[in-house]
Every structure is written in structure tokens, then in C-alpha cells.
Design an enzyme around this catalytic site. Sequence first.
Site, PDB file in Angstrom:
ATOM      1  N   HIS A  89       0.861  -1.186   0.000  1.00 43.79           N
ATOM      2  CA  HIS A  89       0.000   0.000   0.000  1.00 43.79           C
ATOM      3  C   HIS A  89       0.896   1.234   0.000  1.00 43.79           C
ATOM      4  CE1 HIS A  89      -3.683   2.295   1.844  1.00 43.79           C
ATOM      5  NE2 HIS A  89      -3.064   2.963   0.912  1.00 43.79           N
ATOM      6  N   GLU A 128       0.695   8.318  -3.459  1.00 44.73           N
ATOM      7  CA  GLU A 128       1.591   7.838  -2.405  1.00 44.73           C
ATOM      8  C   GLU A 128       2.847   8.710  -2.328  1.00 44.73           C
ATOM      9  OE1 GLU A 128       1.011   5.295  -0.058  1.00 44.73           O
ATOM     10  OE2 GLU A 128      -0.986   5.571  -0.885  1.00 44.73           O
ATOM     11  N   HIS A 147       3.164  10.657   1.095  1.00 45.19           N
ATOM     12  CA  HIS A 147       4.110   9.990   2.001  1.00 45.19           C
ATOM     13  C   HIS A 147       5.565  10.093   1.534  1.00 45.19           C
ATOM     14  CE1 HIS A 147       0.564   8.239   3.927  1.00 45.19           C
ATOM     15  NE2 HIS A 147       0.153   7.813   2.743  1.00 45.19           N
TER      16      HIS A 147
HETATM   17  P1  5GP Z   1      -3.153   6.800   2.001  1.00 43.69           P
HETATM   18  O1  5GP Z   1      -4.002   7.933   1.419  1.00 43.69           O
HETATM   19  O2  5GP Z   1      -2.742   7.128   3.421  1.00 43.69           O
HETATM   20  O3  5GP Z   1      -1.993   6.427   1.184  1.00 43.69           O
HETATM   21  O4  5GP Z   1      -4.062   5.498   2.041  1.00 43.69           O
HETATM   22  C1  5GP Z   1      -5.395   5.531   2.342  1.00 43.69           C
HETATM   23  C2  5GP Z   1      -6.257   5.535   1.092  1.00 43.69           C
HETATM   24  O5  5GP Z   1      -5.755   4.664   0.103  1.00 43.69           O
HETATM   25  C3  5GP Z   1      -7.668   5.098   1.378  1.00 43.69           C
HETATM   26  O6  5GP Z   1      -8.539   6.063   0.868  1.00 43.69           O
HETATM   27  C4  5GP Z   1      -7.788   3.771   0.641  1.00 43.69           C
HETATM   28  O7  5GP Z   1      -9.090   3.541   0.207  1.00 43.69           O
HETATM   29  C5  5GP Z   1      -6.844   3.988  -0.489  1.00 43.69           C
HETATM   30  N1  5GP Z   1      -6.332   2.777  -1.108  1.00 43.69           N
HETATM   31  C6  5GP Z   1      -5.980   1.623  -0.520  1.00 43.69           C
HETATM   32  N2  5GP Z   1      -5.529   0.764  -1.425  1.00 43.69           N
HETATM   33  C7  5GP Z   1      -5.614   1.377  -2.638  1.00 43.69           C
HETATM   34  C8  5GP Z   1      -5.296   0.959  -3.951  1.00 43.69           C
HETATM   35  O8  5GP Z   1      -4.836  -0.148  -4.235  1.00 43.69           O
HETATM   36  N3  5GP Z   1      -5.533   1.900  -4.909  1.00 43.69           N
HETATM   37  C9  5GP Z   1      -6.029   3.128  -4.654  1.00 43.69           C
HETATM   38  N4  5GP Z   1      -6.245   3.954  -5.688  1.00 43.69           N
HETATM   39  N5  5GP Z   1      -6.309   3.534  -3.420  1.00 43.69           N
HETATM   40  C10 5GP Z   1      -6.112   2.670  -2.417  1.00 43.69           C
END
Ligand code: 5GP
Length: 247
Positions: free
Chosen positions: A66, A114, A118
Site C-alpha cells: 500500500h 503515495e 508519504h
Molecule cells: P493513504 O491515502 O494514506 O496512502 O491510504 C489511504 C487511502 O488509500 C484510502 O482512501 C484507501 O481507500 C486507499 N487505497 C488503498 N488501497 C488502494 C489501492 O490499491 N488503490 C487506490 N487507488 N487507493 C487505495
Amino acid sequence: MKPAAPHSLLLSSLCLALCCLGGARGSRRSGNHEWKKLIMVHHWPVTVCKEVENDCRDPPDYWTIHGLWPDKAEECNGSWPFNLEEIKDLLPKMKMYWPDVIHPLNHSHFWKHEWEKHGTCAAQVDALNSQKKYFGGSLDLYQGLALNSMLQKLGIKPSINYYQISDIKDALAGIYGVIPKVQCLPPKQGEEVQTIGQIELCFTKELRLRNCTEPGEPGGAGGAGGPGLEVCEDGPAFYPPPQQTAP
Ligand code: 5GP
């Protein structure tokens, strides 16, 4: 020493209040970008699909990346745009190990997200201070951890039978020598138990494994990384097998 004039006292109290407010609201977005640990977040694609209620077709049947997230900082440099060109050598591995599970036809939006949220913060450490190093370094950490083969070795496989969260955490701690964090989707209406969604393993700024939480500390709130994910409750959990779609 001369006592401070009332108006300057007022001004400094106002500044202090504004600083505190800014810190509380903005510590993840702007201002203070101090962070201590890096979280390698693995997610289980079957659960990602369930979480977003999206009709993903054939999600990978292995844990994918992720993200690699600093623990207390987000969006550290809005003027450092994502550039796919910089990671073109990494694309085969990125597509395999860091796919956009939700939009498998266009991975780069996810990678851009990402990076901006991050990666720009992780880039504070020399080992990750470019897009190539951030994505390449994340892939190296993921491959070094080899979570998929470790789980296989431990006999922890997707199953219609439930696992105890403490058994999974203890088994992972035994393998890696550090305390991981496991996140779940709470049971939906009509479901008996929570569903395993993410496994986090943490690193120091020197990229050495460290505990995600300290012994005795509860799983730790925040940073769940999804609208429905929470630190798993102790107790049974479902590790869902990939669904077979019709040919
Ligand atoms: P972050 O924004 O902190 O990187 O992760 C959280 C978000 O990533 C959440 O809104 C979650 O739904 C989304 N997310 C998790 N896995 C995936 C993925 O494989 N693809 C996409 N586009 N969003 C993801």
C-alpha cells in the site's frame, strides 16, 4: 528586567495560540514534518476490494504494497511533483508488487498519491531522497520482508476458517523479531468477525526493523490507511480467500 507591555503580552499569547492551532490541525500537512518511524504497509487485495465495494476483477492473490509511510508527516513538499519517467526502470516490479488494486488499468494515480502524501516526507532521509530511491527502496524493503512466503511458511493462508489475531501477531513477531500492526475491517452487518486487511512492519530512519507499537501498548490508533480499516480487535478474524471469477 522591564515587565512586558500588555499589548506585547497579548500579541505573544495570540502567536502561541495560533502556533498551537496550526500544530494541532496541520501537523500532518504542513509545519512540523518530524517523523520517527517508517511504516511498510502491506495490504490484502481481496480486502481492499471489499472495503471500497468496487467490483475489482481478479485482485492479486498475494499481499501487495500500500505504501511506505512516515509515521507523523504527510504532504511535506507540494512543489515536488510525481514524475513517472523517474521510475521507469522500476515499472515491472511496481506493477507486480505495488499495483493499484482498485484501478488496475491505471496504476500511476495511486503512485502519484503515495509519493505526494508519504514519499515527499520519507525523502527526508538520504536513502529515500528521490523518487527512484523512495519507490526502489520500498520495493527492496518489501522483497526483503518477503511477507507472502513468511505467511506461507507459518501456515497462515487465506481460509474459510478464522484465525486468532494474537496468533498472527505472535507468529510475525517470532519471524521478524519486532511487533507488527495488523489492521482489519470491522464486521459488517450480518458478518460474524472482522476481516484482515493490512499488515504493517516498521523501520527506523536507518531502515532497520523496529516495533510498530511498544510491548503492552494497544495496537495504536490512527494511520489506518482506509475508510473502514481499524487496528484489529483481539479475537477471531477472517483472512478471505480470493474469489474465483467466472472465466
Ligand atoms: P493513504 O491515502 O494514506 O496512502 O491510504 C489511504 C487511502 O488509500 C484510502 O482512501 C484507501 O481507500 C486507499 N487505497 C488503498 N488501497 C488502494 C489501492 O490499491 N488503490 C487506490 N487507488 N487507493 C487505495
